[in-house]
Motif scaffolding. Structure first.
Motif, mmCIF file in Angstrom:
data_model
loop_
_atom_site.group_PDB
_atom_site.id
_atom_site.type_symbol
_atom_site.label_atom_id
_atom_site.label_comp_id
_atom_site.label_asym_id
_atom_site.label_seq_id
_atom_site.Cartn_x
_atom_site.Cartn_y
_atom_site.Cartn_z
ATOM 1 N N THR A 159 119.911 -29.038 80.318
ATOM 2 C CA THR A 159 119.160 -30.005 81.138
ATOM 3 C C THR A 159 118.824 -29.443 82.513
ATOM 4 O OG1 THR A 159 120.154 -31.878 79.948
ATOM 5 C CG2 THR A 159 119.193 -32.323 82.126
ATOM 6 N N LYS A 219 116.020 -27.064 82.190
ATOM 7 C CA LYS A 219 114.744 -27.776 82.036
ATOM 8 C C LYS A 219 114.249 -28.283 83.381
ATOM 9 C CE LYS A 219 115.558 -29.317 77.254
ATOM 10 N NZ LYS A 219 115.778 -30.497 76.374
ATOM 11 N N TYR A 269 112.739 -25.423 85.223
ATOM 12 C CA TYR A 269 111.396 -25.150 84.710
ATOM 13 C C TYR A 269 110.398 -26.184 85.224
ATOM 14 C CZ TYR A 269 107.552 -24.501 81.422
ATOM 15 O OH TYR A 269 106.323 -24.288 80.889
ATOM 16 N N LYS A 270 110.819 -27.456 85.241
ATOM 17 C CA LYS A 270 109.954 -28.507 85.767
ATOM 18 C C LYS A 270 109.668 -28.275 87.245
ATOM 19 C CE LYS A 270 107.874 -32.530 86.024
ATOM 20 N NZ LYS A 270 106.526 -32.739 85.451
#
Length: 478
Positions: free
Chosen positions: A188, A191, A194-195
């Motif tokens: 998480t 992620k 990356y976001k």
């Protein structure tokens, strides 16, 4: 509850490597412990099982010895032991010491197929003595696992299968738990990173990543956030720089156009013969001279500012005696400013210490600071020069009784093109570059400059220059 909180705190503070090792070990050890515990709780009393089997073996031996004389006639012998076989639902096989088959009850009764999936599971071999003293080998084969004492063995098998099932279920549960945990604490955040990179790519530099653990990923995210903050600050500085460039163009346009317009007007007046009076002509020429001098100062400041921007303002340093240098410099300023009705007071006993400076640049610093004092209403200036041996530096303090600087302006006065007065008039002159040049020169000498001011009570500028110790290598030019 307290124990669970301690476990959570441990997982929060432990490293990623520790948690992965813990996940690996617990995934192996916990299912094994669960299976062993299930087997321990479900197992029956082993002593009781052994006792029941011993009683069975004794009965079989006694029955064989009681009817041993009928063994050669298998039919008769079978009729003798049939009640025992039926009672326990079993078959027996008797062999002599040479392995020769003496009797097999399968010839008289059908073998049960109930335990065929585990051949030999409820099969036992015992020894018994014949009347001749020769040992016989008796094989007992249970026909049903539901009869005592063979039922105990079936129970053991059930417990074994149950333990394996519990172990596999626990293994599956541990895999699910650790997969969920690792996904939440590792995948998480990745992620989110990356976001965040996508948001940064689109120009959004206000996208923080919330991760409280102080592990490897936490340090990585902290470094990523530092980078984001740095990029944000760089972006803000870039915007400020662009705004400064626009202000620079506007400032240059205004500061050059105003004196040029005045010069043009006075020159046209002289050219067209409007001014015939000699006194007025001299006045016009003086104004033209003053405006030209002002333009010269503006252009010189801009020239030096351009060199500052690329860090190429030349510094020709040499070792000088601070007492000799400042006495000559301050004496000249005192004589010059007295004509402008400005009283200059300075310390006569200046410490005779060595400093490594560019004499022209340092005089430029003094000149700019004194000009600012006069420009903003000072009629008295106090100058103190002394050495601080503890800090190994020369301290120069310039105080005036001018109009002072507003508190909101103090943190900006060393910024290029910043003017404390809010109007753009040039009545008080200045390009807004003087103090930024002063700070650059002082910093280039390894010193620092500070200001303390109170509105309507005057300002005090203090700058320092490092002392030069004989034998030290000269500093590199800034």
């Amino acid at each position: 509850m307290g124990r669970w909180i301690q476990i959570q705190r441990f997982l929060m503070t432990s490293s990623l490597k520790t948690r992965l090792v813990l996940a690996f070990l617990s995934t192996i050890i916990v299912p094994i412990l669960a299976g062993v515990l299930t087997m321990y709780l479900g197992a029956s009393n082993p002593d009781e099982e052994e006792e029941q089997l011993d009683r069975l073996f004794i009965e079989v031996r006694e029955e064989i010895r009681a009817h041993e004389e009928n063994l050669p006639d298998g039919d008769v012998f079978y009729e003798d032991i049939e009640p025992l076989l039926n009672h326990y639902d079993m078959n027996i096989t008797i062999r002599d010491q040479d392995g020769q088959l003496l009797f097999d009850s399968v010839n008289y009764r059908q073998r049960s197929e109930e335990n065929s999936f585990l051949p030999g599971f409820n099969t036992f071999t015992i020894q018994t003595d014949s009347e001749t003293g020769a040992p016989w080998e008796v094989t007992i084969d249970a026909g049903s696992s539901e009869r005592e004492p063979f039922q105990q063995m079936t129970n053991v098998l059930h417990v074994l299968f149950l333990s394996i099932g519990i172990g596999l279920l626990t293994l599956l549960l541990m895999i699910i738990i650790w997969t969920t945990y690792i996904s939440r604490t590792i995948l998480t955040p990745l992620k989110q990173i990356y976001k965040a990179t996508e948001e940064m790519r689109d120009g959004n530099l206000d996208y923080p990543i919330r991760y409280r653990r102080k592990d490897e990923i936490g340090r990585f995210i902290q470094g990523f956030d530092y980078m984001r903050q740095h990029l944000k600050e760089s972006s803000v500085k870039q915007q400020q720089y662009e705004e400064s460039r626009k202000e620079l163009i506007a400032s240059i346009s205004h500061d050059l156009r105003t004196p040029l317009s005045s010069i043009k007007g006075y020159v046209e007046g002289l050219r067209d013969g409007i001014v015939r009076d000699e006194e007025k002509k001299r006045h016009y020429l003086q104004v033209i001279h003053d405006k030209t001098t002002h333009l010269d100062h503006l252009i010189e400041d801009l020239f030096e500012f351009s060199k500052m921007e690329v860090d190429q303002l030349p510094m020709d340093k040499e070792v000088v005696n601070a007492s000799d240098y400042f006495k000559d410099l301050l004496h000249n300023y005192q004589a010059e400013l007295i004509d402008q009705h400005v009283q200059v007071t300075y310390t006569e006993n200046i410490d005779s210490v060595s400093i490594l400076i560019d004499p022209l640049r340092l005089s430029q610093v003094m000149n700019n600071l004194l000009e600012n004092a006069v420009r903003y209403g000072s009629d008295r200036i106090w100058i103190d020069v002394h050495s601080d041996q503890n800090r190994r530096e020369l301290v120069v303090r310039i105080a005036d009784n001018g109009q002072g600087i507003e508190e909101e302006d103090l943190s900006y006065i060393f910024t290029s093109f910043y003017r404390a007065e809010k109007s753009r008039t040039t009545e008080k002159g200045g390009s807004g570059l003087g103090l930024s040049i002063v700070k650059y020169i002082v910093k280039a000498h390894g010193g620092d400059i500070q200001v303390d001011s109170e509105e309507e009570k005057g300002s005090t500028f203090v700058f320092t220059i490092p002392l030069y110790v004989t034998g030290n290598a000269p500093e590199e030019d800034a």
